[in-house]
Design a protein around this motif. Structure first.
Motif, PDB file in Angstrom:
ATOM      1  N   SER A 243       0.843  -1.200   0.000  1.00 38.93           N
ATOM      2  CA  SER A 243       0.000   0.000   0.000  1.00 38.93           C
ATOM      3  C   SER A 243       0.877   1.248   0.000  1.00 38.93           C
ATOM      4  N   SER A 244       0.231   2.399  -0.238  1.00 40.24           N
ATOM      5  CA  SER A 244       0.920   3.690  -0.224  1.00 40.24           C
ATOM      6  C   SER A 244       2.192   3.655  -1.068  1.00 40.24           C
ATOM      7  N   CYS A 245       2.032   3.189  -2.291  1.00 43.11           N
ATOM      8  CA  CYS A 245       3.153   3.089  -3.218  1.00 43.11           C
ATOM      9  C   CYS A 245       2.613   3.364  -4.628  1.00 43.11           C
ATOM     10  N   PRO A 246       3.491   3.513  -5.612  1.00 40.43           N
ATOM     11  CA  PRO A 246       3.001   3.839  -6.957  1.00 40.43           C
ATOM     12  C   PRO A 246       1.981   2.852  -7.522  1.00 40.43           C
ATOM     13  N   GLU A 247       2.162   1.562  -7.247  1.00 36.85           N
ATOM     14  CA  GLU A 247       1.200   0.571  -7.742  1.00 36.85           C
ATOM     15  C   GLU A 247       0.808  -0.367  -6.603  1.00 36.85           C
ATOM     16  N   PRO A 248      -0.225   0.013  -5.834  1.00 42.17           N
ATOM     17  CA  PRO A 248      -0.659  -0.848  -4.731  1.00 42.17           C
ATOM     18  C   PRO A 248      -1.285  -2.137  -5.257  1.00 42.17           C
ATOM     19  N   GLY A 249      -1.129  -3.192  -4.474  1.00 42.60           N
ATOM     20  CA  GLY A 249      -1.747  -4.457  -4.852  1.00 42.60           C
ATOM     21  C   GLY A 249      -1.174  -5.625  -4.072  1.00 42.60           C
ATOM     22  N   ILE A 250      -1.674  -6.798  -4.381  1.00 44.37           N
ATOM     23  CA  ILE A 250      -1.262  -8.033  -3.715  1.00 44.37           C
ATOM     24  C   ILE A 250       0.053  -8.495  -4.334  1.00 44.37           C
ATOM     25  N   ALA A 251       1.049  -8.698  -3.457  1.00 45.03           N
ATOM     26  CA  ALA A 251       2.393  -9.037  -3.921  1.00 45.03           C
ATOM     27  C   ALA A 251       2.829 -10.426  -3.472  1.00 45.03           C
ATOM     28  N   GLY A 252       2.023 -11.090  -2.645  1.00 44.65           N
ATOM     29  CA  GLY A 252       2.421 -12.410  -2.183  1.00 44.65           C
ATOM     30  C   GLY A 252       1.427 -12.997  -1.211  1.00 44.65           C
ATOM     31  N   ILE A 253       1.763 -14.192  -0.776  1.00 49.79           N
ATOM     32  CA  ILE A 253       0.944 -14.928   0.183  1.00 49.79           C
ATOM     33  C   ILE A 253       1.835 -15.312   1.360  1.00 49.79           C
ATOM     34  N   ALA A 254       1.292 -15.128   2.555  1.00 51.20           N
ATOM     35  CA  ALA A 254       2.001 -15.487   3.779  1.00 51.20           C
ATOM     36  C   ALA A 254       1.039 -16.273   4.657  1.00 51.20           C
ATOM     37  N   ARG A 255       1.542 -16.723   5.789  1.00 52.16           N
ATOM     38  CA  ARG A 255       0.691 -17.399   6.759  1.00 52.16           C
ATOM     39  C   ARG A 255       1.023 -16.883   8.145  1.00 52.16           C
TER      40      ARG A 255
ATOM     41  N   ARG B 185       4.699 -17.616  -0.549  1.00 49.77           N
ATOM     42  CA  ARG B 185       5.284 -17.387  -1.878  1.00 49.77           C
ATOM     43  C   ARG B 185       5.010 -15.959  -2.331  1.00 49.77           C
ATOM     44  N   LYS B 186       5.954 -15.461  -3.097  1.00 49.53           N
ATOM     45  CA  LYS B 186       5.721 -14.197  -3.778  1.00 49.53           C
ATOM     46  C   LYS B 186       4.825 -14.494  -4.969  1.00 49.53           C
ATOM     47  N   THR B 187       4.036 -13.516  -5.376  1.00 47.15           N
ATOM     48  CA  THR B 187       3.179 -13.674  -6.551  1.00 47.15           C
ATOM     49  C   THR B 187       3.440 -12.503  -7.490  1.00 47.15           C
ATOM     50  N   PRO B 188       3.087 -12.669  -8.756  1.00 51.14           N
ATOM     51  CA  PRO B 188       3.093 -11.481  -9.610  1.00 51.14           C
ATOM     52  C   PRO B 188       2.127 -10.469  -8.991  1.00 51.14           C
ATOM     53  N   LEU B 189       2.457  -9.201  -9.075  1.00 50.68           N
ATOM     54  CA  LEU B 189       1.597  -8.176  -8.487  1.00 50.68           C
ATOM     55  C   LEU B 189       0.209  -8.210  -9.116  1.00 50.68           C
ATOM     56  N   ILE B 190      -0.794  -8.223  -8.272  1.00 53.77           N
ATOM     57  CA  ILE B 190      -2.180  -8.072  -8.709  1.00 53.77           C
ATOM     58  C   ILE B 190      -2.607  -6.705  -8.197  1.00 53.77           C
ATOM     59  N   SER B 191      -2.634  -5.743  -9.086  1.00 56.96           N
ATOM     60  CA  SER B 191      -2.840  -4.358  -8.686  1.00 56.96           C
ATOM     61  C   SER B 191      -4.257  -4.115  -8.179  1.00 56.96           C
ATOM     62  N   LEU B 192      -4.384  -3.055  -7.415  1.00 61.13           N
ATOM     63  CA  LEU B 192      -5.696  -2.633  -6.933  1.00 61.13           C
ATOM     64  C   LEU B 192      -6.626  -2.392  -8.109  1.00 61.13           C
ATOM     65  N   ASP B 193      -6.127  -1.728  -9.149  1.00 61.40           N
ATOM     66  CA  ASP B 193      -6.959  -1.484 -10.332  1.00 61.40           C
ATOM     67  C   ASP B 193      -7.433  -2.792 -10.957  1.00 61.40           C
ATOM     68  N   GLU B 194      -6.544  -3.782 -11.028  1.00 55.37           N
ATOM     69  CA  GLU B 194      -6.952  -5.076 -11.585  1.00 55.37           C
ATOM     70  C   GLU B 194      -7.976  -5.759 -10.691  1.00 55.37           C
ATOM     71  N   LEU B 195      -7.770  -5.739  -9.385  1.00 54.10           N
ATOM     72  CA  LEU B 195      -8.733  -6.363  -8.465  1.00 54.10           C
ATOM     73  C   LEU B 195     -10.133  -5.804  -8.680  1.00 54.10           C
ATOM     74  N   ARG B 196     -10.207  -4.502  -8.953  1.00 53.10           N
ATOM     75  CA  ARG B 196     -11.505  -3.847  -9.156  1.00 53.10           C
ATOM     76  C   ARG B 196     -12.238  -4.335 -10.410  1.00 53.10           C
ATOM     77  N   THR B 197     -11.541  -4.981 -11.337  1.00 50.97           N
ATOM     78  CA  THR B 197     -12.174  -5.411 -12.591  1.00 50.97           C
ATOM     79  C   THR B 197     -12.952  -6.719 -12.463  1.00 50.97           C
ATOM     80  N   TYR B 198     -12.787  -7.439 -11.371  1.00 50.63           N
ATOM     81  CA  TYR B 198     -13.407  -8.753 -11.236  1.00 50.63           C
ATOM     82  C   TYR B 198     -14.691  -8.675 -10.424  1.00 50.63           C
TER      83      TYR B 198
END
Length: 168
Positions: free
Chosen positions: A65-77, A116-129
């Motif tokens: 968050s609070s970065c040029p391209e916010p979004g999901i960058a990985g999975i943790a537990r 695991r790290k994931t390819p970034l799923i941007s906030l803008d992309e999340l909004r499209t689904y």
């Protein structure tokens, strides 16, 4: 809103925001045992999620968050249950809380470990689904750093991340 439970295992799912300048997915990957404390949360609802609701092995969508391209960058537990956040006692910390004491801590954190790290799923992309339309991070005015994610939302995002990942 209570987080949804998966049938059987009881695993819950969360979205946890971190500013990459504070702790990024790469910082998590480079940390000893790929584990970090989720420190500095100073919102009571987010604190309560960590303190009262998170369980070991709950899955976390690691969100930049609070970065040029916010979004999901990985999975943790979640790898350690809530314990007092040490930064509340450190006078020089931006997270210092003069009302907190060792006998009565106000703020807690959990520890998370990289899955695991994931390819970034941007906030803008999340909004499209449409499948994610009810997701709390997408709701107008939502500023919480930790939010529950339903099992269906988590599964959809995990499939999306797998499709976006480069072939081995």
């Amino acid at each position: 809103m209570k987080p949804a439970k998966d049938s059987g295992a009881g695993v819950r799912h969360w979205l946890m925001k971190s500013e990459p300048s504070e702790v990024s997915i790469d910082d998590l990957a480079a940390a000893p045992r790929a584990t970090v404390p989720w420190f500095g949360v100073r919102n009571y609802q987010a604190r309560n999620f960590m303190r009262d609701e998170m369980k070991l092995d709950d899955l976390v969508l690691f969100y930049h968050s609070s970065c040029p391209e916010p979004g999901i960058a990985g999975i943790a537990r979640v790898s350690r249950l809530a314990y007092p956040d040490a930064t509340q006692f450190e006078r020089k910390s931006p997270y210092f809380d003069p009302k907190a004491t060792a006998a009565a801590p106000r703020w807690f954190n959990v520890e998370v470990t990289l899955v695991r790290k994931t390819p970034l799923i941007s906030l803008d992309e999340l909004r499209t689904y449409p499948e994610l339309a009810a997701m709390r991070v997408l709701q107008r005015g939502n500023r919480l750093s930790i939010t529950p994610v339903t099992a269906a939302e988590y599964a959809f995002i995990a499939r999306l991340a797998a499709r976006k990942a480069p072939a081995p």
